[in-house]
Design an enzyme around this catalytic site. Structure first.
Site, PDB file in Angstrom:
ATOM      1  N   HIS A 113       0.837  -1.208   0.000  1.00 44.00           N
ATOM      2  CA  HIS A 113       0.000   0.000   0.000  1.00 44.00           C
ATOM      3  C   HIS A 113       0.870   1.255   0.000  1.00 44.00           C
ATOM      4  O   HIS A 113       0.691   2.145  -0.845  1.00 44.00           O
ATOM      5  CB  HIS A 113      -0.907  -0.017   1.232  1.00 44.00           C
ATOM      6  CG  HIS A 113      -1.758   1.204   1.398  1.00 44.00           C
ATOM      7  ND1 HIS A 113      -3.083   1.238   1.047  1.00 44.00           N
ATOM      8  CD2 HIS A 113      -1.467   2.446   1.877  1.00 44.00           C
ATOM      9  CE1 HIS A 113      -3.571   2.448   1.293  1.00 44.00           C
ATOM     10  NE2 HIS A 113      -2.609   3.203   1.802  1.00 44.00           N
ATOM     11  N   GLU A 114       1.800   1.320   0.936  1.00 42.58           N
ATOM     12  CA  GLU A 114       2.655   2.507   1.012  1.00 42.58           C
ATOM     13  C   GLU A 114       3.555   2.613  -0.218  1.00 42.58           C
ATOM     14  O   GLU A 114       3.855   3.719  -0.688  1.00 42.58           O
ATOM     15  CB  GLU A 114       3.480   2.488   2.303  1.00 42.58           C
ATOM     16  CG  GLU A 114       2.653   2.494   3.582  1.00 42.58           C
ATOM     17  CD  GLU A 114       1.665   3.654   3.658  1.00 42.58           C
ATOM     18  OE1 GLU A 114       1.932   4.714   3.051  1.00 42.58           O
ATOM     19  OE2 GLU A 114       0.624   3.505   4.327  1.00 42.58           O
ATOM     20  N   HIS A 144       1.807   4.507  -2.834  1.00 44.41           N
ATOM     21  CA  HIS A 144       1.963   5.958  -2.669  1.00 44.41           C
ATOM     22  C   HIS A 144       3.302   6.412  -3.246  1.00 44.41           C
ATOM     23  O   HIS A 144       3.393   7.448  -3.919  1.00 44.41           O
ATOM     24  CB  HIS A 144       1.924   6.333  -1.184  1.00 44.41           C
ATOM     25  CG  HIS A 144       0.559   6.369  -0.582  1.00 44.41           C
ATOM     26  ND1 HIS A 144      -0.488   7.079  -1.128  1.00 44.41           N
ATOM     27  CD2 HIS A 144       0.074   5.792   0.558  1.00 44.41           C
ATOM     28  CE1 HIS A 144      -1.563   6.940  -0.352  1.00 44.41           C
ATOM     29  NE2 HIS A 144      -1.245   6.170   0.669  1.00 44.41           N
ATOM     30  N   HIS A 183       3.255   6.700  -6.921  1.00 41.13           N
ATOM     31  CA  HIS A 183       2.486   7.883  -7.325  1.00 41.13           C
ATOM     32  C   HIS A 183       3.404   9.111  -7.356  1.00 41.13           C
ATOM     33  O   HIS A 183       3.306   9.959  -8.268  1.00 41.13           O
ATOM     34  CB  HIS A 183       1.337   8.096  -6.341  1.00 41.13           C
ATOM     35  CG  HIS A 183       0.244   8.971  -6.844  1.00 41.13           C
ATOM     36  ND1 HIS A 183      -0.868   9.278  -6.089  1.00 41.13           N
ATOM     37  CD2 HIS A 183       0.068   9.626  -8.013  1.00 41.13           C
ATOM     38  CE1 HIS A 183      -1.670  10.075  -6.781  1.00 41.13           C
ATOM     39  NE2 HIS A 183      -1.114  10.303  -7.958  1.00 41.13           N
TER      40      HIS A 183
END
Length: 669
Positions: A469-470, A473, A476
């Site tokens: 999940h991180e 980020h 992104h």
């Protein structure tokens, strides 16, 4: 060398590769002077714009303001990296002063009538300007940023707005420091006889922690989520489960580090702030620039998922109660995870201990890097020559498949006393190309329980999901391709920023990834079925936090005794008595020491997007489809906030998002 030529380790880029911060040269006492110098320089740059005799236009006003404060931004990003991931007593001591001077500077900018007049003049002629999509959005955000910062208020209201901003800043710091202190003050010191059921990796880590604190031969557990969930899931000692559950769920609810009064004060000030700006409630203000747009829209999604989740959790509770009764006890909140684990083991042969043995931290990180390589053609190279802020921190150079540099990534994985809890991504430098290409520098922080030297740190499937999940980020930020720094990477609406991160979670539970990690087929099958049981619990504990956050911030009058009011809200919504919110109000750092006030629903909103987007990959028959991944990179990751996020999703998927995939993935159909 003259004084002007001396490179400041906080204000200037270092001579290291990528211009990475030279953490070895940074000292706590240097921060406040650096902040003051950075603010002075930024103020001078802004003064030049405000006093410009030329007619305001996009270039000499809006675009010029994008260039302001580069040195201040550098020291600010370094400070907030350290104050969250390496918050030594010296840094914690100056945190209130840093917050105060930054807030003062921000208010001075927002309330400068000359700057606002220039931006408003450009805004007034926006329809006649030849601006591209990113420039139109930058102008929109600049104008509305001034308005929502109080630029249109009269002198008295501006003064009150400034006072509220300072109070909120100080209260937020106090809240976060209380949560950190409460965790640091608590420990569970155990002997060998107390460990029945705990996985070997947890025992080993607890033994090393105890020895480091002078308790050789014993085992020390903390209030870190990894330890808490391990005890609640695996310990056969019901008394220890209850002790851990009560400590974990009541952090800062009374005692030395009580946050109850801070919660009430923060809520009251936010309500007053929103009222000054003409909003009926803080949620209206917070969601004005979101995808949801209104609290009603956000609440509508929460309730559409809440009702089927209640039905699902009732069925789960029936099954768990039968197991508890067979053991001669009535099911209690601290029993839920324990008996749910028994169901998964019996029904799906899912052994959480075996999962940790295969999903080691280094392997999971390598799998994340490999996934990014297969999807986007990225390469990751360890840079041992670049110092971190702690010995645990590693630097990785990120490049395209052809070797073209993309940026730098730091990873900081292990729990430490000076760290805030949870996991997060941040930026030390953002991508831009306003005056030439600037590569991003990104970091990932987690709080995994460290295994002793020579032993690999094992992760649960949920922890492995968190890691991916991180990393989503980070991608992104790393794959951002925008002109203006304020539009880079993750600088998007809260209910869109979690989309790329939740999207990445799908690959860690994909059979192809797990096979590459060496998991046996039976365990892969078990993991594939693991979500068939427990989605009711996972959904309800998350939604409870989101509902409380949104409802408390959409009240038409300030709330007194928010903890009691929150309990009443959940009771009225039908909250099962055996479940508590994932984040209790008094330790809800997302909302009271983070950027998620009134917007914790964003995770669910983003999950609609990510489930629908991943369904596109499933539909191709290849979850590593490079053509589709290229489109996701180009239309979602690269765009940042250079266009409306709804337009980015539409450009990728070819239509608006559909909630069907979310309901299916959460087994709530």
């Amino acid at each position: 060398m003259t004084e002007a030529e001396v490179r400041d380790p906080l204000l200037d880029e270092s001579a290291l590769a990528f211009g990475a911060p030279d953490f070895a040269a940074i000292t706590p006492e240097a921060f406040l002077p650096a902040f003051r110098r950075g603010i002075t320089q930024a103020a001078a740059e802004l003064e030049a714009i405000a006093a410009d005799p030329a007619t305001p236009d996009f270039a000499n006003t809006v675009e010029a303001m994008e260039r302001v404060g580069a040195r201040l931004a550098r020291v600010r990003r370094v400070f907030f990296t350290l104050s969250s991931a390496h918050a030594t007593p010296a840094l914690r001591a100056i945190e209130p002063d840093v917050s105060r001077v930054l807030t003062e500077h921000g208010i001075a900018v927002a309330h400068d009538p000359r700057l606002f007049a220039r931006v408003r003049a450009v805004w007034a002629q926006r329809d006649a300007l030849d601006l591209d999509e990113a420039q139109q959005r930058l102008l929109h955000d600049s104008y509305h940023g001034f308005v929502d910062g109080g630029a249109d208020l009269d002198a008295a209201d501006k003064a009150r707005y400034a006072d509220i901003a300072q109070q909120l800043s100080a209260l937020s710091i106090a809240f976060g420091q209380n949560v950190m202190a409460a965790a640091a003050d608590w420990e569970m010191l155990l002997d060998e006889r107390d460990l029945d059921g705990l996985p070997e990796v947890i025992r080993t880590a607890a033994a090393a922690r105890a020895e480091a604190r002078g308790h050789a031969g014993r085992y020390l557990l903390t209030l870190g989520r990894s330890d808490a969930e391990a005890v609640l899931t695996f310990s056969r000692r019901r008394d220890l489960r209850e002790r851990m559950w009560r400590a974990f769920t009541t952090r800062c609810d009374g005692g030395t580090h009580d946050n109850r009064a801070l919660v009430d004060r923060i809520l009251a000030l936010r309500h007053e702030q929103a009222a000054l700006l003409g909003y009926a409630c803080y949620a209206d203000y917070a969601l004005a620039d979101s995808m949801a747009k209104t609290p009603d829209a956000a609440a509508g999604l929460l309730m559409r998922v809440w009702q089927p989740a209640l039905g699902q959790i009732a069925a789960e509770q029936d099954e768990l109660e039968r197991l508890a009764e067979a053991d001669g006890v009535a099911l209690a909140p601290w029993d839920w995870r324990f008996y749910a684990e028994q169901v998964r083991r019996a029904r799906y042969a899912l052994d959480g201990t075996a999962v940790k043995q295969h999903l080691t931290l280094d392997k999971v990180r390598a799998a994340a890097f490999a996934t990014a390589g297969r999807l986007y053609g990225l390469q990751f190279e360890r840079r041992a020559d670049l110092p971190g802020w702690h010995a645990d921190v590693h630097a990785w150079a990120v490049s395209e498949n052809d070797g073209t540099p993309l940026g730098l990534l730091y990873t900081d994985d292990f729990a430490r006393a000076e760290k805030h809890g949870g996991a997060w991504m941040g930026s030390l430098r953002v991508q831009e190309k306003l005056d030439g290409p600037v590569l991003p520098i990104v970091y990932l922080v987690a709080n995994f329980a460290r295994a002793p030297d020579g032993v690999e740190t094992g992760l649960s499937i949920d922890e492995a999901r968190t890691s991916f999940h991180e990393f989503g980020h980070a991608l992104h930020a790393l794959l951002s391709d925008v002109t203006y720094p304020s539009q880079a990477g993750t600088a998007v609406a809260r209910d869109f920023v979690e989309f790329p991160s939740k999207f990445m979670e799908h690959w860690i539970v994909a059979a192809e990834t797990l096979t590459a990690l060496g998991l046996p087929e039976a365990l892969i099958t078990a993991i594939g079925h693991a979500d068939d049981f427990g989605q009711g619990f996972a959904t309800v504990e998350f939604l409870a936090s989101a509902i409380i956050d949104l409802e408390l911030h959409r009240q038409s009058e300030p709330v007194a005794d928010a903890v009691t009011v929150a309990g009443r809200i959940l009771t009225q919504a039908g909250m099962p008595p055996l479940i508590v919110p994932r984040h209790g109000l008094t330790h809800f750092t997302h909302v009271f020491d983070g950027g998620y006030a009134a917007r914790y629903y964003s995770y669910l909103w983003a999950e609609v997007l990510d489930a629908d987007a991943f369904a596109a990959f499933v539909e191709t028959g290849d979850i590593f489809d490079r053509t589709l991944a290229g489109r996701f990179r180009r239309e979602v990751l690269a765009r940042g906030n250079a266009r409306d996020p709804a337009a980015s999703f539409l450009a990728f998927r070819g239509r608006d998002p559909d909630e069907t995939a979310l309901i299916r993935d959460r087994r709530l159909a």
